[in-house]
Design an enzyme around this catalytic site. Structure first.
Site, mmCIF file in Angstrom:
data_model
loop_
_atom_site.group_PDB
_atom_site.id
_atom_site.type_symbol
_atom_site.label_atom_id
_atom_site.label_comp_id
_atom_site.label_asym_id
_atom_site.label_seq_id
_atom_site.Cartn_x
_atom_site.Cartn_y
_atom_site.Cartn_z
ATOM 1 N N ARG A 47 0.819 -1.214 0.000
ATOM 2 C CA ARG A 47 0.000 0.000 0.000
ATOM 3 C C ARG A 47 0.857 1.269 0.000
ATOM 4 N NH1 ARG A 47 -5.105 -1.222 3.939
ATOM 5 N NH2 ARG A 47 -5.965 -2.966 2.791
ATOM 6 N N ASP A 154 -15.458 9.019 9.845
ATOM 7 C CA ASP A 154 -14.358 8.099 9.551
ATOM 8 C C ASP A 154 -13.072 8.919 9.571
ATOM 9 O OD1 ASP A 154 -14.412 5.061 8.158
ATOM 10 O OD2 ASP A 154 -12.538 6.163 7.896
HETATM 11 C C1 SAM Z 1 -13.779 -2.263 7.829
HETATM 12 S S1 SAM Z 1 -14.399 -0.620 7.833
HETATM 13 C C2 SAM Z 1 -15.979 -0.859 8.627
HETATM 14 C C3 SAM Z 1 -17.064 -0.092 7.916
HETATM 15 C C4 SAM Z 1 -18.464 -0.280 8.532
HETATM 16 N N1 SAM Z 1 -18.503 0.157 9.899
HETATM 17 C C5 SAM Z 1 -18.913 -1.710 8.417
HETATM 18 O O1 SAM Z 1 -18.917 -2.434 9.405
HETATM 19 O O2 SAM Z 1 -19.263 -2.139 7.304
HETATM 20 C C6 SAM Z 1 -13.417 0.138 9.146
HETATM 21 C C7 SAM Z 1 -13.396 1.663 9.044
HETATM 22 O O3 SAM Z 1 -12.837 2.178 10.256
HETATM 23 C C8 SAM Z 1 -12.086 3.330 9.930
HETATM 24 N N2 SAM Z 1 -11.120 3.636 10.999
HETATM 25 C C9 SAM Z 1 -9.992 2.959 11.327
HETATM 26 N N3 SAM Z 1 -9.348 3.572 12.326
HETATM 27 C C10 SAM Z 1 -10.085 4.666 12.647
HETATM 28 C C11 SAM Z 1 -9.944 5.714 13.612
HETATM 29 N N4 SAM Z 1 -8.901 5.773 14.436
HETATM 30 N N5 SAM Z 1 -10.889 6.668 13.645
HETATM 31 C C12 SAM Z 1 -11.948 6.642 12.818
HETATM 32 N N6 SAM Z 1 -12.142 5.684 11.886
HETATM 33 C C13 SAM Z 1 -11.221 4.710 11.803
HETATM 34 C C14 SAM Z 1 -11.430 2.969 8.604
HETATM 35 O O4 SAM Z 1 -11.013 4.088 7.886
HETATM 36 C C15 SAM Z 1 -12.523 2.157 7.910
HETATM 37 O O5 SAM Z 1 -13.246 2.934 7.007
#
Ligand code: SAM
Length: 284
Positions: A47, A154
């Site tokens: 990445r 996010d």
């Molecule tokens: C796998 S996705 C889950 C999306 C949705 N909640 C679902 O369950 O389908 C995880 C998301 O968490 C976000 N994320 C990771 N670390 C984070 C942080 N410290 N603060 C806010 N968002 C975060 C990522 O950018 C990503 O878009």
């Protein structure tokens, strides 16, 4: 070194050693809370190699210097590159069934304030937030005189822009019923031909904001319902403890929390009781 790692090393465009991985892993944790396991080494290389190419940098030493120097713009790209954004409309649909059953009760309970707040924390490209908004509209409509809002946040600015845009490839909506498709989506026109766009009414219900869960939250609770699903799975236990404590603080007493299918509050927080499959209620 196993054969796979050795082959990867031979084929590498940029030299990438333990020191680079360790340093970047610490930075990822500092900026996002994400705890990268050793197994994520190739993923990180892959990445971030794209970032090196985009920047015209030819080695990881220089890239690490940029990150450790705190280059704000690059740290944004770095975070966007590292996050995993897999999501879907009505993912873990039992949560939305539970929410649909809960909403009329919340309307009764909140008659005093006529206010309802829901939060999708870690909303990725928006499917979760739109699924919440659809569930709200289907369960309680648009009750007159009520202030109903969904906050969707996010850390990743790219996914958030896509979420706010609300335009999806039709394949993304494959699992949705015909009724839902025709009621909540429009066929894209002009440059969006061949795509689906969520109806403005749903977009109006949602506020999309960039928010890092590891930093202070400039938001006003209390929230009645909080979705934080498939986010903490990437965090260490200590980070999870801190986070769920903060979630309990911004939830209304008795507020509802939904977490991902492989996540649990066992030994993480005692401020919630389990209601059913990964659905919790704040108890203290
Ligand atoms: C796998 S996705 C889950 C999306 C949705 N909640 C679902 O369950 O389908 C995880 C998301 O968490 C976000 N994320 C990771 N670390 C984070 C942080 N410290 N603060 C806010 N968002 C975060 C990522 O950018 C990503 O878009």
């Amino acid at each position: 070194m196993n054969a796979h790692t050795a082959a990867a090393k031979l084929e590498r465009e940029f030299a990438f050693n333990d020191k680079h991985f360790e340093l970047l892993r610490v930075c990822v944790r500092e900026h996002t809370g994400i705890a990268l396991s050793d197994g994520k080494r190739e993923l990180v290389y892959g990445r971030l190699s794209r970032r090196l190419r985009n920047l015209g940098i030819d080695n990881f030493d220089a890239y690490c210097s940029l990150i450790t120097a705190g280059d704000k713009e690059e740290i944004g790209h770095f975070v966007n590159a590292i996050t995993t954004n897999l999501t879907a409309f009505f993912r873990e649909s039992h949560h939305f069934d539970r929410l649909a059953a809960l909403l009329p009760r919340l309307i009764e309970m909140n008659q005093g304030t006529r206010r309802l707040r829901l939060w999708s924390a870690g909303c990725s490209t928006g499917e979760e937030a739109y699924s919440i908004a659809i569930t709200v509209r289907e369960a309680i409509g648009d009750p007159p005189g009520w202030d109903v809002k969904v906050l969707a946040t996010d850390i990743d600015s790219n996914v958030l822009a896509a979420a706010a845009n609300g335009v999806y490839h039709p394949q993304r909506a494959d699992g949705l019923s015909r009724e839902r498709l025709s009621r909540w989506f429009l066929r894209g026109q002009g440059k969006n031909a061949g795509t689906l766009r969520v109806v403005p009414d749903l977009q109006d219900l949602i506020t999309f904001r960039q928010l890092n869960l590891m930093q202070p939250w400039p938001l006003r609770g209390p929230f009645d319902v909080l979705f934080c699903r498939n986010v903490v799975i990437y965090f260490g236990k200590e980070t999870q403890r801190m986070l769920f404590n903060r979630f309990a603080d911004v939830l209304a007493p008795g507020g509802h929390l939904f977490i991902g299918h492989s996540e649990s509050l066992f030994k993480v927080s005692e401020r919630f009781k389990l209601l059913g499959k990964t659905a919790y209620q704040r108890i203290s």
